[in-house]
Design a protein around this motif. Structure first.
Motif, PDB file in Angstrom:
ATOM      1  N   PRO A 155       1.230  -9.507   0.909  1.00 11.48           N
ATOM      2  CA  PRO A 155       2.209  -8.669   1.930  1.00 11.48           C
ATOM      3  C   PRO A 155       2.061  -7.292   1.753  1.00 11.48           C
ATOM      4  O   PRO A 155       1.680  -6.911   0.524  1.00 11.48           O
ATOM      5  CB  PRO A 155       3.527  -9.364   1.596  1.00 11.48           C
ATOM      6  N   SER A 156       2.276  -6.533   2.637  1.00 10.32           N
ATOM      7  CA  SER A 156       2.355  -5.155   2.537  1.00 10.32           C
ATOM      8  C   SER A 156       3.391  -4.470   3.865  1.00 10.32           C
ATOM      9  O   SER A 156       3.493  -4.805   4.721  1.00 10.32           O
ATOM     10  CB  SER A 156       0.976  -4.342   2.566  1.00 10.32           C
ATOM     11  N   LEU A 157       3.978  -3.353   3.203  1.00  8.47           N
ATOM     12  CA  LEU A 157       4.427  -2.502   4.365  1.00  8.47           C
ATOM     13  C   LEU A 157       3.806  -1.205   4.271  1.00  8.47           C
ATOM     14  O   LEU A 157       3.180  -1.047   5.366  1.00  8.47           O
ATOM     15  CB  LEU A 157       6.262  -2.283   3.910  1.00  8.47           C
ATOM     16  N   ARG A 158       4.329  -0.402   3.373  1.00 11.22           N
ATOM     17  CA  ARG A 158       3.744   1.031   3.319  1.00 11.22           C
ATOM     18  C   ARG A 158       1.901   0.864   3.299  1.00 11.22           C
ATOM     19  O   ARG A 158       1.504   1.837   4.105  1.00 11.22           O
ATOM     20  CB  ARG A 158       3.939   1.428   1.808  1.00 11.22           C
ATOM     21  N   THR A 159       1.362   0.159   2.663  1.00 17.09           N
ATOM     22  CA  THR A 159      -0.248   0.334   2.777  1.00 17.09           C
ATOM     23  C   THR A 159      -0.528  -0.123   3.935  1.00 17.09           C
ATOM     24  O   THR A 159      -1.462   0.940   4.699  1.00 17.09           O
ATOM     25  CB  THR A 159      -0.944  -0.601   1.619  1.00 17.09           C
ATOM     26  N   ARG A 201      -6.738  -5.332   0.162  1.00 20.16           N
ATOM     27  CA  ARG A 201      -5.662  -5.897  -0.803  1.00 20.16           C
ATOM     28  C   ARG A 201      -6.183  -7.402  -1.215  1.00 20.16           C
ATOM     29  O   ARG A 201      -5.803  -8.089  -0.447  1.00 20.16           O
ATOM     30  CB  ARG A 201      -4.319  -5.604  -0.083  1.00 20.16           C
ATOM     31  N   HIS A 210      -4.221   0.531  -8.467  1.00 21.58           N
ATOM     32  CA  HIS A 210      -3.797   0.869  -6.862  1.00 21.58           C
ATOM     33  C   HIS A 210      -4.132   2.264  -6.687  1.00 21.58           C
ATOM     34  O   HIS A 210      -3.037   3.001  -6.790  1.00 21.58           O
ATOM     35  CB  HIS A 210      -2.300   0.617  -7.072  1.00 21.58           C
ATOM     36  N   GLN A 255      -2.163   4.583  -4.194  1.00 15.60           N
ATOM     37  CA  GLN A 255      -0.970   4.881  -4.458  1.00 15.60           C
ATOM     38  C   GLN A 255      -0.827   5.979  -5.531  1.00 15.60           C
ATOM     39  O   GLN A 255      -0.285   6.927  -5.355  1.00 15.60           O
ATOM     40  CB  GLN A 255      -0.171   3.558  -5.283  1.00 15.60           C
ATOM     41  N   MET A 286       3.734  -8.860  -6.814  1.00 10.91           N
ATOM     42  CA  MET A 286       3.406  -9.914  -6.256  1.00 10.91           C
ATOM     43  C   MET A 286       2.330 -11.162  -6.858  1.00 10.91           C
ATOM     44  O   MET A 286       1.157 -10.688  -7.617  1.00 10.91           O
ATOM     45  CB  MET A 286       2.794  -9.586  -4.929  1.00 10.91           C
ATOM     46  N   ASP A 345       6.977   3.450  -6.832  1.00 14.48           N
ATOM     47  CA  ASP A 345       5.821   3.131  -5.633  1.00 14.48           C
ATOM     48  C   ASP A 345       6.459   2.363  -4.428  1.00 14.48           C
ATOM     49  O   ASP A 345       5.972   2.337  -3.457  1.00 14.48           O
ATOM     50  CB  ASP A 345       4.712   2.549  -6.054  1.00 14.48           C
ATOM     51  N   LEU A 346       7.658   1.551  -4.595  1.00 16.61           N
ATOM     52  CA  LEU A 346       8.238   0.759  -3.755  1.00 16.61           C
ATOM     53  C   LEU A 346       7.378  -0.455  -3.468  1.00 16.61           C
ATOM     54  O   LEU A 346       6.276  -0.222  -3.438  1.00 16.61           O
ATOM     55  CB  LEU A 346       8.634   1.443  -2.743  1.00 16.61           C
ATOM     56  N   PRO A 347       8.012  -1.776  -3.152  1.00 11.70           N
ATOM     57  CA  PRO A 347       9.275  -2.107  -3.121  1.00 11.70           C
ATOM     58  C   PRO A 347       9.931  -2.103  -4.438  1.00 11.70           C
ATOM     59  O   PRO A 347       9.343  -2.251  -5.461  1.00 11.70           O
ATOM     60  CB  PRO A 347       9.372  -3.275  -2.282  1.00 11.70           C
ATOM     61  N   ARG A 359       1.604   8.304   1.168  1.00 11.59           N
ATOM     62  CA  ARG A 359       0.493   7.189   1.266  1.00 11.59           C
ATOM     63  C   ARG A 359      -0.152   7.533   2.435  1.00 11.59           C
ATOM     64  O   ARG A 359      -1.575   7.568   2.538  1.00 11.59           O
ATOM     65  CB  ARG A 359       1.119   6.008   1.514  1.00 11.59           C
TER      66      ARG A 359
HETATM   67  N1   CP Z   1       3.535   0.755  -2.813  1.00 11.03           N
HETATM   68  C1   CP Z   1       2.974  -0.275  -1.948  1.00 11.03           C
HETATM   69  O1   CP Z   1       1.747  -0.428  -2.088  1.00 11.03           O
HETATM   70  O2   CP Z   1       3.773  -0.693  -0.910  1.00 11.03           O
HETATM   71  P1   CP Z   1       3.209  -2.057  -0.258  1.00 11.03           P
HETATM   72  O3   CP Z   1       3.080  -3.162  -1.157  1.00 11.03           O
HETATM   73  O4   CP Z   1       4.522  -2.486   0.942  1.00 11.03           O
HETATM   74  O5   CP Z   1       2.110  -1.836   0.638  1.00 11.03           O
END
Ligand code: CP
Length: 308
Positions: A49-53, A101, A128, A131, A228, A263-265, A291
């Motif tokens: 999963p990912s939000l930012r990337t 990823r 990463h 990041q 993860m 770097d979140l989350p 990013r």
């Molecule tokens: N920091 C980062 O890579 O966030 P995601 O896992 O949401 O992409």
């Protein structure tokens, strides 16, 4: 850098690192780049999963005049439905650049070996790099320089820490790290950053405690204790990382003008307190925004036809 893969920060020279950061600053400042990737396509392969990337790569391509195609593991079955080498060769007939990823860094190496287009690491179990580039962009904006800026990393010496340490060494920063036994940076990464810092004029300190690392720092950085795919070891990790939470008391050992980065989350209450991540020193959303700018620079440099 045209046509190059970006799998590891260690693949970059100090000059290339600086070029990416300066291109990112310029694209961010001028809002330019609208046609740099006109007609180009990015394939986004995500095993996790990912939000930012995911979103920042998609928006980056849109802002550069191209577009992105998202491919989840359930659709592509990288290495399951089809060999990695075949996915790489098929995608190379359709798209101009691939960002992936993967759980294993080896999968990225296999993709890159067989792809005829650049492959960008969007997070693996070793690195990463996107990041780290966004993080250095954030530090550069805050301090006006990277050379000599002291960054303290507290926590897991995993993928985010490895890329950050490599980037800091290339940029002649002062990098201090404190990690519990069993969660330290890999020996190969330590050897790379010690050698690179010696060449660049940077400094590396492997510290025994979080307080030792944070004392006098300009930047305090942490990451989750359970990444993860490691969820089964959460209880064991929580015990191992006891004392490694970035609290207001720990942050107070840094310089008064220090910033807090993540770097979140984030897992509030584990690696960082709510007070710190929501506090005035926290720049975590600037990092998240960067990013986009860092990846626009990477994409334009490796896949754009125009010299930048
Ligand atoms: N920091 C980062 O890579 O966030 P995601 O896992 O949401 O992409």
């Amino acid at each position: 850098m045209y046509g190059r893969d970006l799998l590891s920060i260690a693949d970059l020279s100090p000059e290339e690192l600086d070029r990416i950061l300066q291109t990112a600053l310029s694209l961010k400042r001028d809002g330019g780049g609208a046609r740099l990737l006109a007609g180009k396509t990015l394939a986004l392969i995500f095993e996790k999963p990912s939000l930012r990337t995911r979103v920042s790569f998609d928006v980056a391509m849109h802002e550069l005049g191209g577009h992105a195609v998202y491919l989840s593991q359930s659709e592509v079955g990288l290495g399951q439905r089809e060999p990695v080498a075949d996915v790489a060769r098929v995608l190379s007939r359709y798209v101009d650049v691939i960002a992936a990823r993967t759980y294993l860094h080896q999968t990225l190496l296999d993709l890159a070996r067989h792809a005829g287009v650049p492959v960008i690491n969007a997070l693996s179990d070793e690195e990463h790099p996107c990041q780290a580039l966004a993080d250095l962009l954030t530090v550069l904006e805050r301090f006006g320089t990277l050379r000599g800026v002291r960054l303290a990393y507290v926590g897991d010496g995993f993928n985010v820490a490895a890329s950050l340490a490599e980037a800091a060494a290339l940029a002649a920063m002062s990098f201090a790290i404190a990690s519990p036994a069993g969660y330290r940076l890999p020996d190969a990464t330590l050897r790379f950053i010690e050698r690179t810092a010696a060449d660049s004029g940077g400094r590396i300190d492997v510290c025994a405690t979080p307080a030792e690392a944070v004392r006098g720092a300009d930047v305090v950085y942490t990451d989750v204790w359970t990444s993860m795919g490691q969820e089964d070891s959460y209880a064991e990790r929580k015990e191992a990382f006891a004392g490694y939470t970035v609290t207001a008391e720990l942050l107070a050992l840094a310089n008064p003008s220090a910033i807090f980065m993540h770097d979140l989350p984030a897992h509030r209450g584990d690696e960082v307190t709510e007070e710190v991540i929501e506090g005035a020193q926290s720049v975590v959303f600037d990092q998240a925004e960067n990013r986009l700018h860092a990846q626009k620079a990477i994409l334009a440099l490796v896949a754009g036809d125009q010299a930048l």
